[in-house]
Scaffold this active site. Sequence first.
Site, PDB file in Angstrom:
ATOM      1  CG  ASP A  33      -2.202   0.738   1.005  1.00 50.48           C
ATOM      2  OD1 ASP A  33      -2.300   1.487   0.021  1.00 50.48           O
ATOM      3  OD2 ASP A  33      -3.140   0.560   1.822  1.00 50.48           O
TER       4      ASP A  33
ATOM      5  CD  GLU B 278      -0.114   5.710  -4.231  1.00 52.81           C
ATOM      6  OE1 GLU B 278       0.341   6.001  -3.109  1.00 52.81           O
ATOM      7  OE2 GLU B 278      -1.016   4.880  -4.387  1.00 52.81           O
TER       8      GLU B 278
ATOM      9  CG  ASP C  85      -7.781   4.575  -0.601  1.00 54.86           C
ATOM     10  OD1 ASP C  85      -7.691   3.346  -0.813  1.00 54.86           O
ATOM     11  OD2 ASP C  85      -7.067   5.163   0.221  1.00 54.86           O
TER      12      ASP C  85
END
Length: 774
Positions: A396, A399, A466
Amino acid sequence: MKKKIILLIPLFILSISIPIVANTLDEPYIPAWDIYVNSWERKNNILTIETVEGTLTVKPYDFGALHFHLTPLNQNKDKSSYAVIEDFPSADFEVEEDDNDLILITDKYKFVLHKFTGNYSFYNSEGKLLLKEASNKREPVKEDSIAPRCLFKMMPDEALYGLGQFRDNALNLRGKKRELVQFNTQAAVPVIYSTAGWGLFWDNPSRTVFEDNAKGMSFVSDFGNKLDYYLFTGNTLDKLISSYRQLTGKAPMIPYWSLGYHQSRNKYATQDEVLNIAEKMNHEDIQMSSIFIDYFYWQRYGTGSHKFDETIFPDPGGMLKILHDKYQTKAVITVWPAFKKGTAHYDELESKGMLLDGARALDGMIYDVFNPEARQIYWKQILPLVKTGLDGWFLDGPEPDHVSSFLPVNTFAGPAVTVRNLYPLLHVENFYNNLLELYPNTRPYILTRCAWASQQRTGAAIWSGDIPTTFDELQKQITAGLNFVATGIPYWTTDIGGYSGGDPGEEEYRELFMRWFEYGTFCPVFRSHGRRYPGDTKAPNELWAYGKEVQDICTRYINLRYTLMPYIYTLTGDVTHKDYTPMRLLAFDFPGDKNIQDCKDQFMYGPSFLVCPVLSAGVASRDVYLPGGNKWIDFWTGEIYNGGQNIVAAASKDKIPLYIKSGAIVPVYKDSDKTNTPDDIIKILIYKGSDGKFELYKDDGKSYEYKNNSYAYIPFYWDDKMNELVIDTQKGNYNKGKSQEFQLVLIDGEYENIHSVPVKKVVKYTGFKQTLKL
């Protein structure tokens, strides 16, 4: 031989910049030179051209690619690439020259550089113009970076696909503008393909703006010391992707189990909760291949400690044993690239200057993934968690998570703004390569939230982040996913139902969840996840929370997924062995049908299934376009339709419109048990109406023995006029000579359901050719 050309007015005008200004390409363009090419030579199978701007090298590859690399006069030569896997030998080529042009010719294309303007044209082997470079004005700015840019003219009727995952609901990218940067819910992959038969990989990891408008198609990057990109040729999107993967890395096989259903939510907070959910899934007869353990399982130890807090997970090894042995279910765990201040791992990395101070994710600082030593320290720190026996890795926030805090920092590779899009690639590669070293004959399973070019070589799946919980978002995710996989990275998914919100107790959301679940059944990865209302991480996301009707319908789709596993696993084998793409925008398979160039709400899943998700609330039908060239069979009823027409498809709550191409050969298990193996009894569904072929793929589902020829492709050929099926000699050595039962089912008319169609013939196959009349 080195050729010399007299330079009349040598004037260099390549830009040197840190451009924060708008990226525009002015026109008209008037060259500041009388001739562009000074001299050229063929050396080491590369065409090197000295120009008024600098050194241009053009290198052809025998798989249909061409490397265009321009080093400006005042820049150091740098041919490094994070994406290209090795320096492949050049393809054979010839060079011709006339008064106006310098021409490089291979058996796949022709590259024609105009000696006076510096622009080039790119042709295929039949002489068709694929792409024409237009004016490239480069304005000088300062110091040691340029603003790489190119402008191309294209044909008016070609469509463009790729560039990654964007939530703008755009499919065909003609006339569109995109800022290629990474963040949660957006994955920028600078690879684009055209239906005209060319592709382009823009090899620059800084912020890049793509735009297609009346001037042409342009790429403009913020930073770089070279103009560096690759062109591809091929008459289908599959061939273009194959060329790209040969250049940047083949996609390896992923574990067989990872293609099943994954149960998740934000979050299962304790060991008891994980095991209780597994028990109830078993009790409710809802199959799952894995359950996800999301973040903060480390609790009192802090982010980046990479260990379970024993107060909430007292016996991780015992938990895993129960999941594996009692429930035949895998466990996937979340890890982050972040470290909370005060933890031992934070202190170790910080003491060596290997944290990017100020760059945040969750409640910690991220490590400098660009530093090889930092990557190895990260792996050493996480190794005890890896060795607990966990089955998969949920990477997770790569980025990285708080992009704005990352951009001002300096990395091992230089200012973050110059390499900003690379973090997810290097992070997942660190994981994948170290897992391979630790377990060299076990396929890793990795799910991560972002990607850059070449990430397919890790086998990692990407999920879309998300996202909101609306029908509008579901539509956006369809185009986002189709353009993402069209870049050449094949494994992608969404959080079924969306991530942020949604109340399982509300009828409106239940309908959305169910429609999203139907769509998710036909995504490369099948996973439900989300932070449900009221968003405190305790709201349920299990099927029973949505009521009996939704639970029953979604359970049937889970069972359908497991029934289709022989077909789905074959698509996975084709990814690795044939550079295939399982989830396919319609231009992959129907390039001559102009009606499908911007079809945003339908796609092919493999060669046989036309999937038409329902994207509105309260409807019981939707418009469907059936591509021309063949007949289509309603999967649910057997009703036959001609292609090349629009129809109104029935779409009751429990039915996603689903059509099978005539002539399709679809292998399925005779039941939907998740414990099926590739060697269990398989039904072969044959859909009449056209000739057809299919090669069923098999291997052990878990190791890399397929690289040693331990796999099987079993070819099936259907002659529709003769009602004859040929099962040809097996390719590969997996279980060759061992008997396997195939039950042959001929679909030739309407039926109550697919399971009601009787078996026509039972065959014992041992790897050798058989011809059968049906």
